[in-house]
Design a protein around this motif. Structure first.
Motif, short mmCIF file in Angstrom:
data_model
loop_
_atom_site.label_atom_id
_atom_site.label_comp_id
_atom_site.label_asym_id
_atom_site.label_seq_id
_atom_site.Cartn_x
_atom_site.Cartn_y
_atom_site.Cartn_z
N UNK A 130 46.31 34.70 37.77
CA UNK A 130 45.91 34.49 39.15
C UNK A 130 44.53 33.84 39.16
N UNK A 180 41.26 32.74 41.75
CA UNK A 180 40.20 32.82 40.76
C UNK A 180 40.37 34.03 39.86
N UNK A 190 56.85 37.09 36.78
CA UNK A 190 55.88 38.10 37.20
C UNK A 190 55.77 38.24 38.71
N UNK A 241 53.66 31.22 48.43
CA UNK A 241 53.47 32.67 48.30
C UNK A 241 53.41 33.15 46.86
N UNK A 266 52.07 33.01 42.57
CA UNK A 266 50.83 32.94 41.78
C UNK A 266 50.58 31.51 41.33
N UNK A 316 46.70 42.64 39.21
CA UNK A 316 47.64 41.68 38.64
C UNK A 316 48.17 40.72 39.70
N UNK A 317 48.06 41.10 40.94
CA UNK A 317 48.42 40.22 42.07
C UNK A 317 49.81 39.63 41.92
N UNK A 319 49.92 39.81 50.95
CA UNK A 319 49.48 38.51 51.45
C UNK A 319 48.92 38.62 52.87
N UNK A 375 46.58 36.85 48.47
CA UNK A 375 46.78 38.27 48.17
C UNK A 375 45.46 39.03 48.36
N UNK A 429 43.47 40.39 45.37
CA UNK A 429 42.80 39.52 44.39
C UNK A 429 41.91 38.50 45.07
N UNK A 430 41.58 38.75 46.32
CA UNK A 430 40.72 37.82 47.03
C UNK A 430 39.36 38.45 47.27
#
Ligand SMILES: Cc1cc2nc3c(=O)[nH]c(=O)nc-3n(C[C@H](O)[C@H](O)[C@H](O)COP(=O)(O)O)c2cc1C
Ligand code: SF4
Ligand code: FES
Lengths: 160, 425, 730
Positions: B191, B193, B345, B386, B388, C48-49, C55, C66, C69-70
């Protein structure tokens, strides 16, 4: 047991990476032991690779099952990998497949009775402008047609 | 003009040898840089001027990418070359590895110098054993000639270069999956960043470029950024390799200026198969939207022109289809590809690509239901954006574009349980 | 760091919120009560997103992002329930459900399933998916965790748990894409001592408690908070019951103690509660030597009379009492009060300790810092401990310190391995010379202090590089601690080892921590259930018999509380012999072991940890009280009640408590007064024999009568490996 020669080959790969990154050589190691074992790998071999590279075995299993070039069931002496993706499809890869299946009397994922050939459907081999394409061992065979295929099968039979 | 950048040496005998490469001015660019100690900033400016855009598919300006590297930060940094070449329709990098490997090595050397990396890896897809072997020989030659290793040509610059072989996974072409793969892991994209420029290979700052992008560098620096720019268009400099495959008379890789009309490129490739008419073109590799043939005849091979037709230049992989092509059949094959190659994943891609594959195959098999067309479009739309990595988008785009332009063929399959066209393949 | 600059302001669903720069959006949302659906995100695991359930819409972002992870940035505007966000969440939900079996009615996770809950909010009514569903063969994870992998949604929480928390990567994702399967690939029972936590982590019903399987629905269960009784961490638990029976034990979050985890021992020991050999009736041995069931009144009278008889003929000193180190503080307090009332100081709970010669110089065994502080240490030395198996969740804190760069070293016998990296290792069967050498290295580095009786030993020590390295890492650590564990504590020369370890800690300015057996050794000492100290460390006029002396001398009258002599005492067989030699034995017993049954004159059925209220004092000195979750089995009674009646029957003063809280407030009051004088460590003056004889630590699933009887625990690889890897000279 991983042979002496295989170890030496693996070591050569280990050297390419930073010292604490031995795991980077796992893909090469799996290929090397697979080649040595006639084209497929077993759980024991994966465990040995894990031990050799100081990796948890599960991470070796993950790698060995993620990449499509590792085989977990015995294959023929010659694994014929036929691309059926778009560029090859447009240039009649179906004809190649049909011809091979008829000649060898096996389907995808099967091995000929004499153990000489197995057939595998693969995704794009990156030789699209020379379609249809098939990979056998280290070599690509391109712009295939029935005659070329027959000649190749003969050569491969002769080789062994 | 043609064949001036990556294919400039292909006419030489044994063009892949060090001697052949040097006979046409090879390694002069890096020698000059090292002896004159040209500043990296200056070099990066030259590359920015050239308007070289990444040849791996996304078309990101290479000079700009290099300028993101914290080149003066302490510690190891890496340059990684992406020779994974897995996008169906693409087979240009293979020819660079086979016929002009030293130019790639020189390009990576210069890249390493510019971004402050003393080590590089060339990730070559596992099936490319022959190109890999040739690249390995070239590496040996370069090492023996003191062009790789410690203190190159007494300049104080160290650069180690190795190849890493893949083992069969299209997704490893995605740059972060590729990094994981070099690290000895499954090729699952990371993912972002953090971006590789900050946290890349082994957690170190890393720049990743396509083979063709890197192999273009020595030419840009020896002939000048302006020269390169002049070959192409203001926002897309240079010549570029186009892999023309499918229903043409002379499939092949053609290195022509950015902006060359598609019709000319088709001409070079010998035109559509004798006795057939152009039906459709996928202009940039299997994940780029399909464009109907007549529309394609009016556009040029550059980012903006192709975008105006609703598609993308991608990696320059031109797949030509004639009137014998059954679109549901092609789409079913492509959908199957993305289903097979999803890393698994993230949910929309793992579940969605399987769904798309099963429904397209059902339609192709004559078992489609009336609601299937809208269903496909909606499922593809739910994957898009949507996921990764861009594989999800890559799986969705063909579906949406095929339905957009060839809906009637899908409808025909559903209604009549058979193809609208007859093909001889 | 400039906290001002660290602070950012964001707008979440049009509400302004303060957050820390770099925090993930989902953390900020959680902290402010904004719920964002999620499956893969878990606050204790890396991000791990991959599930994509979280979302949300973020201003100026071309795609939904997500939230897990943001990272937030100043001025960020995000919407968790905008039409676009909801649409994305719904589409992810649909994807998750297409291959899910939707077998909620027969799934144990029913009622506590994140998928089920979110499907209500986000799922469609009818499925648009008409293809066949993915079916995955069951995996065999061993006796604790059952799998139903077709329900797996690939969130990878269990995979990350193995790598990040358990430190044993055993579970992974093999295969690719739709074919990817979460599992061990080869049939393999999980080997971590924390493996059961993946049951809680799994957001769906793919990983379930095997012993609990199909035994109850979650909504039928009543939950009562408790404290786990197997180690000095005092993990907080929820004891879940139905119709007066314990059905399941799960963790209760307490960041300061066990975070959100419990060990497998804590989770599955309840399965021993219904063992066939539970003692459920008072029993008295009749004149024929037969044990016969009787009523409480008769049994208690027989017990008290027998003990008073011994006291009157041979003096109170002829009585001794031994208690399990996992007894409650209330039980310890009343036990020593009873014994001292009858004229004996011979009361002890340090069952596996062998050397008591230094006891009067030693402080109460404790951590000396908080469990959370362990994570902040830069240097840790572990002396004589298989700490990962001995104190699983305390070890987890050390692991966290090690992973964030602390130098952790050990002085241990061979064959003990940990799930964290060691910076230094001294492998030895002889702790004394090794510790002397480390001390010597410190002295040589100018760190001397008053070594008193240790001087000669230290001066004679032979410093090798490994010793030097340990000394340097401790001295170099800004925050350092020296932990002495069971192997050291049980050593036949514990006094010397204790003094050396203390000296090493004090010379290097490190915290000196002593870890002991059971759930409440510190409570036992504070309550005065030791021969050399009265409650709250008060002095005694004469020191009574310690465990070793009692085994040696076989007191005429013995009171045993929660003891299985052969397995619980260091000198197992000898202890059994001593009991057999004793003239009058009263046992407060939960389980009927052969020594108890063969010898006891009176057996009083003792309630188990789920059946009694009480208090444990954990290693850091935290008093944690709990209530009974279920009624005692059969005629069993909580220990404090039994002891209270015995005290009253013996005509002793001060036994008229109404509740266990009354007992607690009395002992707590005494300790609180005493706590003003800080216990301190002082060097020994007399050392005796300096050679040590290291004994193995107790295997993880042998520590007490409960875990020994939990069948599922006994079937784990760890139950067998435990004996092999920690084996030493016994
Ligand atoms: C699924 C996927 C496959 C990709 N495959 C390739 C590839 O085979 N070769 C490549 O150069 N780039 C590939 N890319 C693009 C790379 O991620 C990356 O953008 C590129 O290597 C950057 O180099 P460039 O800037 O020089 O183009 C792929 C991307 C995705 C999402
Ligand atoms: S989009 Fe597909 S390939 Fe990319 S990370 Fe997600 S599952 Fe993997
Ligand atoms: S919770 Fe964010 S992607 Fe899973």
């Amino acid at each position: 047991m991983i042979s002496e020669a295989a170890r030496a080959d693996i070591d050569r790969w280990v050297e390419k990476y930073p010292e604490e990154q031995k795991q980077s050589a796992v893909m090469a190691a799996l290929r090397i032991v697979q080649d040595e074992n006639g084209g497929s790998i077993t759980t024991e071999m994966m465990d040995e690779v894990a031990a050799y590279l100081d990796m948890p075995p599960i991470n070796v299993y993950e790698v060995a099952t993620f990449y499509s070039m590792y085989e977990h069931k015995p294959v023929g002496k010659h694994k014929l990998c036929v691309c059926t993706n778009i560029s090859c499809m447009l240039r009649n890869s179906k004809g190649v497949v049909d011809h091979l299946q008829e000649k060898l009397d096996i389907g995808f994922g099967e091995v000929t009775e004499d153990g000489m050939f197995s057939l595998k459907e693969v995704e794009c081999l990156g030789a699209c402008v020379n379609a249809p394409v098939m990979q056998v061992g280290e070599h690509y065979h391109e712009q295939l047609n029935p005659e070329k295929i027959d000649r190749l099968l003969d050569e491969l039979r002769q080789e062994s | 003009m043609a064949n001036q950048v990556c294919f400039r040496n292909n006419h030489l005998e044994n063009s892949w040898t060090l001697a052949a490469y040097q006979s046409s001015g090879g390694y002069e660019a890096v020698k000059k840089i090292l002896s004159e100690k040209t500043s990296p900033e200056e070099l990066i400016d030259e590359i920015k001027l050239s308007a070289l855009r990444g040849r791996g598919g996304a078309g990101f300006p290479t000079g700009l990418k290099w300028s993101f590297m914290p080149r003066n930060a302490p510690g190891q940094k890496y340059i990684v070359c992406n020779s994974d070449e897995g996008e169906p329709g693409t087979c240009k990098d293979r020819d660079i590895l086979r016929y002009n490997p030293h130019q790639l090595i020189e390009g990576m050397l210069i890249a390493g110098y510019c971004i402050g990396a003393s080590a590089g890896y060339n990730y070559i897809r596992g099936e490319f054993w022959e190109p890999y072997s040739r690249f390995e020989v070239a590496l040996e030659e370069a090492r023996a000639a003191g062009l790789l290793g410690d203190n190159i040509l007494d300049s104080g610059f160290d650069f180690q270069l190795h190849s890493h072989l893949g083992a069969g996974a299209y997704v490893c072409g995605e740059e972060t999956a590729l990094l994981n793969s070099i690290e000895g892991k499954k090729g699952q994209p990371r993912f972002k960043p953090p971006f590789p420029a900050g946290f890349g290979l082994y957690g170190r700052p890393t720049t990743i470029n396509n083979t063709e992008s890197l192999a273009s560098i020595p030419v840009i620096l020896s002939k000048g950024g302006q020269w390169f720019l002049d070959q192409g268009l203001p926002n897309a400099g240079g010549e570029k390799l186009f892999s023309v495959s499918g229903h043409v008379n002379r499939p092949g890789n053609y290195e022509v200026p950015m902006g060359t009309p598609f019709s000319e490129l088709l001409e070079m490739a010998g035109g559509v198969r004798d006795g057939h008419q152009l039906k459709a073109v996928i202009p940039g590799g299997s994940s780029t939207p399909v464009v109907p043939g007549d529309q394609m005849m009016g556009i040029n091979m550059d980012y903006d022109s192709i975008a105006s037709a609703g598609s993308m230049l991608g990696a320059g992989s031109v797949i030509v289809m004639d009137e014998t092509t059954c679109m549901p059949r092609v789409l079913a094959r492509l959908a199957y590809f993305y289903y097979e190659e999803s890393c698994g994943q993230c949910t929309p891609c793992r579940e969605g690509t399987g769904w798309l594959s099963r429904v397209t195959q059902r339609i192709e098999d004559g078992n489609g239901a009336q609601a299937d067309i809208d269903l496909l479009d909606s499922v593809a739309g739910n994957i898009e954006g949507n996921t990764i990595c861009a594989l999800g988008d890559a799986a969705a785009m063909p579906v949406r574009s095929f339905l957009k332009h060839y809906r009637d063929e899908f409808q025909h399959h559903i209604d009549h349980k058979q193809c609208m066209v007859t093909s001889d393949w | 760091m400039d906290t001002q600059k660290d602070q950012v302001t964001i707008e979440l669903n049009d509400t302004r919120l303060e957050a820390r720069q770099g925090q993930m959006l989902i953390e900020v949302a959680d902290a402010n009560g904004v719920s964002i659906p999620r499956f893969c995100y878990h606050k204790k695991l890396s991000v791990s997103a991959n599930c994509r359930m979280c979302l949300v819409e973020v201003e100026n972002a071309p795609k939904m992002l997500p939230a897990c992870a943001t990272p937030v940035t100043d001025g960020m505007k995000a919407w968790t329930k905008s039409p676009k966000a909801i649409a994305a969440q719904k589409s992810v939900m649909e994807f998750l459900l297409i291959n899910h079996p939707l077998d909620c009615p027969v799934c144990d996770q029913g009622g506590e399933c994140d998928l089920q809950e979110m499907a209500l909010g986000y799922g469609g009514d009818t499925s648009r998916y008409t293809e066949g569903k993915r079916i995955i063969k069951e995996k065999d994870y061993g006796s604790l965790v059952s799998t139903e992998m077709s329900r797996c949604i690939h969130c990878t929480r269990c995979v990350r748990f193995g790598v990040e928390i358990a430190g044993i990567p055993e579970i992974g994702g093999t295969g690719r894409g739709d074919h990817m399967q979460i599992g061990t690939y080869v049939q393999k029972a999980l080997s971590s001592e924390l493996s059961g936590n993946i049951i809680d982590l799994c957001p769906v019903g793919a990983l379930l408690s095997k012993p609990f399987l199909f035994s109850a629905r979650s909504w039928e269960l009543k939950s009562v908070p408790g404290v786990a009784p197997h180690d000095a961490v005092g993990s907080n638990i929820q004891i879940q019951t139905r119709n007066g029976k314990v059905m399941r034990v799960i963790p209760q979050e307490n960041e300061a103690v066990n975070e959100i985890w419990i060990s497998d021992r804590d989770r599955f020991s309840y399965l021993a509660l219904d063992s066939e050999d539970r003692v459920t009736q008072p029993m008295v041995r009749n004149s024929d030597g037969q044990l016969v069931e009787t009523d409480w009144q008769s049994a208690l009278e027989a017990a008290v009379n027998g003990m008073k008889m011994v006291a009157s003929t041979d003096g109170g000193g002829a009585l001794g009492a031994l208690a399990s180190p996992s007894s409650t503080t209330e039980e310890f307090y009343l036990l020593q009060k009873l014994m001292r009332g009858l004229g004996s100081n011979s009361v002890d709970h340090r069952l596996r300790q062998q050397d008591f010669s230094g006891q009067s110089d030693q402080i109460a065994p404790q951590l000396g810092t908080t469990l959370q502080q362990i994570e902040q240490q830069n240097a840790v030395l572990i002396v004589g401990s298989d700490i990962q198996r001995e104190q699983p969740l305390l070890s987890h804190r050390i692991r966290k310190a090690a992973l964030s760069g602390a130098a952790v070293s050990t002085v241990n016998p061979d064959g003990i391995e940990f799930n964290f990296p060691l910076s230094g290792e001294v492998v030895t069967d002889q702790l004394t010379p090794a510790l002397s050498a480390i001390a010597r290295a410190m002295v040589d580095m100018g760190m001397g202090g008053d070594l008193s009786g240790l001087s000669a030993l230290v001066a004679d020590a032979n410093v090798e590089p490994a010793h030097q390295a340990v000394a340097e890492s401790l001295i170099g650590g800004e925050k350092a601690m020296v932990l002495m564990g069971e192997i050291a504590y049980r050593d036949q020369n514990q006094a010397v080892i204790y003094a050396l370890t203390g000296a090493i800690a004090s010379m290097s300015g490190a915290t000196f921590s002593v870890l002991t057996e059971g759930a409440n050794a510190l409570g036992g000492l504070l309550a005065g259930a030791v021969p050399h100290r009265d409650t709250a460390d008060a002095t005694v006029d004469s020191v009574g018999m310690d465990v070793a002396s009692m085994v040696d001398m076989a007191p005429k009258g013995l009171l045993l509380m929660g003891i299985e002599a052969e397995s619980d005492l260091a000198a197992g067989p000898a202890a059994a012999d001593a009991i057999r030699k004793s003239e009058f034995v009263v046992s407060l017993s939960t389980f009927a072991d052969s020594v108890t049954m063969g010898k006891s004159d009176v057996i009083l059925p003792l309630a188990a940890f789920t059946e009694s209220s009480g208090t444990f004092v954990n290693a850091e000195g935290e008093w944690q009280s709990f209530g009974g979750a279920v009624a005692p089995k059969g005629e069993a009674r909580p220990g404090w009640k039994i002891l209270r009646v015995m005290g009253t029957m013996a005509n002793l003063d001060g036994f008229d408590y109404n509740s266990s809280e009354d007992v607690l407030s009395e002992v707590r009051g005494l300790c609180d007064q005493a706590e003003t004088e800080k216990w301190s460590w002082s060097a020994l003056s007399d050392l005796g024999d300096a050679s040590s004889c290291t004994v193995a630590s107790t295997p993880i699933y042998q520590v007490d009568s409960l875990v020994r009887r939990s069948e599922p625990l006994q079937q784990t690889p760890l139950a067998h490996a435990g004996q092999a890897t920690t084996g030493g000279a016994e």
